[in-house]
Enzyme design. Structure first.
Site, mmCIF file in Angstrom:
data_model
loop_
_atom_site.group_PDB
_atom_site.id
_atom_site.type_symbol
_atom_site.label_atom_id
_atom_site.label_comp_id
_atom_site.label_asym_id
_atom_site.label_seq_id
_atom_site.Cartn_x
_atom_site.Cartn_y
_atom_site.Cartn_z
ATOM 1 C CE LYS A 84 -4.485 -0.009 2.155
ATOM 2 N NZ LYS A 84 -5.154 0.070 3.449
HETATM 3 C C1 E4P Z 1 -8.502 0.714 3.213
HETATM 4 O O1 E4P Z 1 -7.628 0.098 2.665
HETATM 5 C C2 E4P Z 1 -8.360 1.427 4.495
HETATM 6 O O2 E4P Z 1 -7.622 0.614 5.365
HETATM 7 C C3 E4P Z 1 -9.673 1.693 5.169
HETATM 8 O O3 E4P Z 1 -10.759 1.328 4.351
HETATM 9 C C4 E4P Z 1 -9.818 3.029 5.801
HETATM 10 O O4 E4P Z 1 -11.086 3.122 6.378
HETATM 11 P P1 E4P Z 1 -11.478 4.216 7.462
HETATM 12 O O5 E4P Z 1 -11.777 5.490 6.741
HETATM 13 O O6 E4P Z 1 -12.712 3.670 8.109
HETATM 14 O O7 E4P Z 1 -10.324 4.353 8.403
#
Ligand code: E4P
Length: 216
Positions: A84
């Site tokens: 990521k």
């Molecule tokens: C995605 O890869 C992220 O880890 C995640 O969806 C972030 O979500 P949040 O906005 O609820 O923290």
């Protein structure tokens, strides 16, 4: 549409995999910090072994060189690891190089269709538009997803769209209606997807009626 679990909680990942509907996992530094792992790399390996599908692990460097170094180290944990990378110009440089090295990437923290298109052009395997966080600031997150789907369809772009920051079942259903490739969802949302009061009432009624047949 594929379903990824957006969590680092091993027990929840095991449950989701047992249900037979989990194709992958996404983590981020916040989700990892919640689990208090003693050995982060061992935990990632365990998650990969359970899921046997793409598992996103996030870098924390801000410069492309640092990102690439972290990515190479994370990718050595398992063939299932996807790196990521944040949606910045330094991130794009890293994506291009990692693509060249055959390391899969998931460009994260995407809040606009232009960011998604640039990430795809750099060679991202996945892009993660965050819908819930846009909704939080009164901007419809799913509209961004619809725009990205159209743009990727226009140019036959192979980068897969992961709808992220999913907060409720409607996000999930809309993602599927729009033709997103993947939705990554927190475990409590996954549980809500299957729950329906009429199903519970129906089961209760069938069991009650069956009792009267048995007692004849
Ligand atoms: C995605 O890869 C992220 O880890 C995640 O969806 C972030 O979500 P949040 O906005 O609820 O923290």
């Amino acid at each position: 549409m594929k379903i990824f679990l957006d969590t680092a909680k091993i027990d929840d990942i095991k449950k989701g995999v047992e249900y037979g509907i989990v194709d992958g996992v996404t983590t981020n530094p916040t989700l990892i910090s919640k689990e208090g792992f003693k050995d982060y790399r061992a935990a990632l390996k365990e998650i990969c072994n359970i899921v046997q599908g793409p598992v996103s692990a996030e870098v924390v460097s801000l410069d492309s060189k640092g990102m690439i170094k972290e990515a190479e180290s994370l990718a050595s944990i398992s063939e299932h690891i996807v790196i990521k990378i944040p949606a910045t110009f330094e991130g794009l440089k890293a994506v291009k190089e990692l693509n060249r090295k055959n390391i899969k990437t998931n460009v994260t923290l995407i809040f606009s269709p232009s960011q998604a298109l640039l990430a795809a052009k750099a060679g991202a395997t996945y892009v993660s538009p965050f819908v819930g966080r846009l909704d939080d600031i009164s901007t419809p997150g799913m509209e961004m997803v619809s725009q990205i789907v159209t743009i990727f369809d226009n140019y036959l772009i192979e980068t897969q769209i992961i709808v992220a920051s999913v907060r409720h079942p409607l996000h999930f259903v809309e993602a599927a209606m729009m033709g997103a490739d993947i939705a990554t969802i927190p475990f409590p949302v996954l549980e809500k997807l299957m729950k329906h009061p009429l199903t519970d009432i129906g089961i209760e009624r069938f069991l009650k009626d069956w009792e009267s047949v048995k007692n004849k």
